[in-house]
Design an enzyme around this catalytic site. Structure first.
Site, mmCIF file in Angstrom:
data_model
loop_
_atom_site.group_PDB
_atom_site.id
_atom_site.type_symbol
_atom_site.label_atom_id
_atom_site.label_comp_id
_atom_site.label_asym_id
_atom_site.label_seq_id
_atom_site.Cartn_x
_atom_site.Cartn_y
_atom_site.Cartn_z
ATOM 1 N N HIS A 62 -24.241 55.122 -52.264
ATOM 2 C CA HIS A 62 -25.022 54.344 -51.614
ATOM 3 C C HIS A 62 -25.923 55.343 -50.562
ATOM 4 C CE1 HIS A 62 -21.782 55.462 -48.799
ATOM 5 N NE2 HIS A 62 -22.588 55.229 -47.640
ATOM 6 N N HIS A 64 -26.708 55.774 -47.146
ATOM 7 C CA HIS A 64 -26.408 56.427 -45.792
ATOM 8 C C HIS A 64 -26.801 58.038 -46.004
ATOM 9 C CE1 HIS A 64 -23.874 52.893 -44.239
ATOM 10 N NE2 HIS A 64 -25.221 52.614 -43.871
ATOM 11 N N ASP A 66 -25.546 60.549 -45.049
ATOM 12 C CA ASP A 66 -24.893 61.664 -45.252
ATOM 13 C C ASP A 66 -24.116 61.709 -46.769
ATOM 14 O OD1 ASP A 66 -23.593 59.297 -44.658
ATOM 15 O OD2 ASP A 66 -21.356 60.133 -44.816
ATOM 16 N N HIS A 67 -24.776 60.901 -47.659
ATOM 17 C CA HIS A 67 -24.337 60.635 -49.016
ATOM 18 C C HIS A 67 -25.432 61.078 -49.966
ATOM 19 C CE1 HIS A 67 -20.290 58.977 -48.877
ATOM 20 N NE2 HIS A 67 -20.632 58.420 -47.529
ATOM 21 N N HIS A 139 -19.323 47.489 -48.191
ATOM 22 C CA HIS A 139 -19.907 48.240 -47.086
ATOM 23 C C HIS A 139 -21.028 47.443 -46.432
ATOM 24 C CE1 HIS A 139 -19.631 52.023 -45.108
ATOM 25 N NE2 HIS A 139 -20.813 52.564 -45.479
ATOM 26 N N ASP A 210 -17.817 54.550 -50.046
ATOM 27 C CA ASP A 210 -17.739 53.955 -48.618
ATOM 28 C C ASP A 210 -17.253 52.485 -48.852
ATOM 29 O OD1 ASP A 210 -18.133 56.326 -47.868
ATOM 30 O OD2 ASP A 210 -19.587 56.169 -46.359
ATOM 31 N N HIS A 268 -13.150 61.750 -47.459
ATOM 32 C CA HIS A 268 -14.320 60.903 -46.567
ATOM 33 C C HIS A 268 -13.571 60.654 -45.099
ATOM 34 C CE1 HIS A 268 -17.379 58.130 -44.973
ATOM 35 N NE2 HIS A 268 -17.866 58.785 -45.646
#
Length: 308
Positions: A62, A64, A66-67, A139, A210, A268
């Site tokens: 996805h 976000h 941080d990914h 998510h 996530d 995670h």
């Protein structure tokens, strides 16, 4: 496919710590090198843990930050290393828009082709000897899990049976093992099923991304050799897990138990569990009795063939 090797590049949630980088997983599948997510600092982790940079494809769970923000520097590094052949980037919508922006950040054009693919639940990405099955998860934004599913292998070759049937050792043995019939000098035909045992299932690795615990990941993980599931929170953070659409360690273990997964790795982690994930491990063990561990940056493992 013989080699299936995984290296955890980053195991922290939301923000890096002194001990854990942001999300990233390198998977060596025979000659292919795949990345699953590419948090900031992933390329340094690849140097640190010796994965190499010959990446064929990157799969984003996805978008976000941080990914995926690490892809910007990673692609620039590949360009400086003289890469010429294409790299493929996969992710859920809006992959094309976001990754196009990341790819073209800066004033210099990329020196190699970049192919961006938007994928959705139910898609299957075929590669040599295996496939990536795309799974929609639960998510806060459009998000995916990926199941790496190895092709099945022929059954074991029965040498004694082949000799009894008069098959000469050498190339004829090889043909039968590849699933090809062989005609003997006396005119008889020996078929692969005459000398091969039952087909052998390939390996299955599921990467949750996530997500809240959900039926889609349970179904994708049925009899999986390995489930890698996010476990951001502990039991006493259940309300926060629901609010942010993440999972607790206990919930990740529930998914593994329901699926009948053979092994579970938790990743995670919230920063509060950074250096001491014992609480997460203990809570997960109350739900899942199979092999279980908490990932750390640099954790590397090879999954053996199922019959080894």
């Amino acid at each position: 496919m013989s080699l299936l090797k995984l290296t955890f590049l980053g195991t922290s949630a939301a923000q890096p710590t002194l001990h854990r980088n942001l999300s990233g997983l390198a998977v060596k599948a025979d000659t292919d090198l795949l990345l699953f997510d590419c948090g900031e600092g992933s390329q340094r982790q690849m140097v640190r843990f010796g994965t190499g940079f010959t990446v064929d494809a990157v799969f984003f769970t996805h978008f976000h930050a941080d990914h995926y923000l690490g892809i910007i520097g990673f692609l620039r590094t590949l360009g400086m290393m003289g890469r010429e052949h294409a790299i493929h980037l996969y992710g859920p919508p809006p992959a094309r828009r976001l990754l196009h922006q990341a790819v073209h950040l800066g004033v210099e054009a990329m020196s190699f082709p970049i192919e961006i693919h938007e994928v959705k639940d139910g898609d299957v990405i075929r590669r040599d000897g295996y496939a990536l099955h795309v799974v929609g998860v639960d998510h806060r934004i459009n998000a995916l899990a990926y199941a790496l599913v190895e092709d099945g292998r022929p059954g074991r070759f029965n040498v004694e049976k082949a000799r009894e049937l008069g098959v000469p050792p050498g190339p004829s043995f090889g043909k039968l093992q590849k699933g090809e019939a062989v005609t003997l000098e006396d005119g008889r035909t020996v078929k692969p099923e005459d000398v091969l045992g039952p087909p052998r299932a390939g390996r299955r690795v599921v990467i949750s991304g996530d997500t809240r615990p959900c039926a889609a990941v349970v179904n994708a993980s049925k009899d999986a050799d390995l489930l890698i599931h996010e476990s951001t929170f502990s039991d006493d953070e259940q309300e926060r897990a629901q609010e942010t659409h993440h999972s607790t360690a206990r919930e990740a273990a529930w998914v593994a138990r329901e699926a009948g997964a053979r092994r579970l790795i938790l990743t995670h982690l919230s920063s509060r569990h950074d250096t001491d994930p014992a609480k997460l491990l203990n809570q997960a063990r109350e739900e899942f009795k199979g092999p279980l561990e908490v990932a750390y940056d640099g954790l590397t493992l090879e999954l053996p063939l199922r019959d080894e």
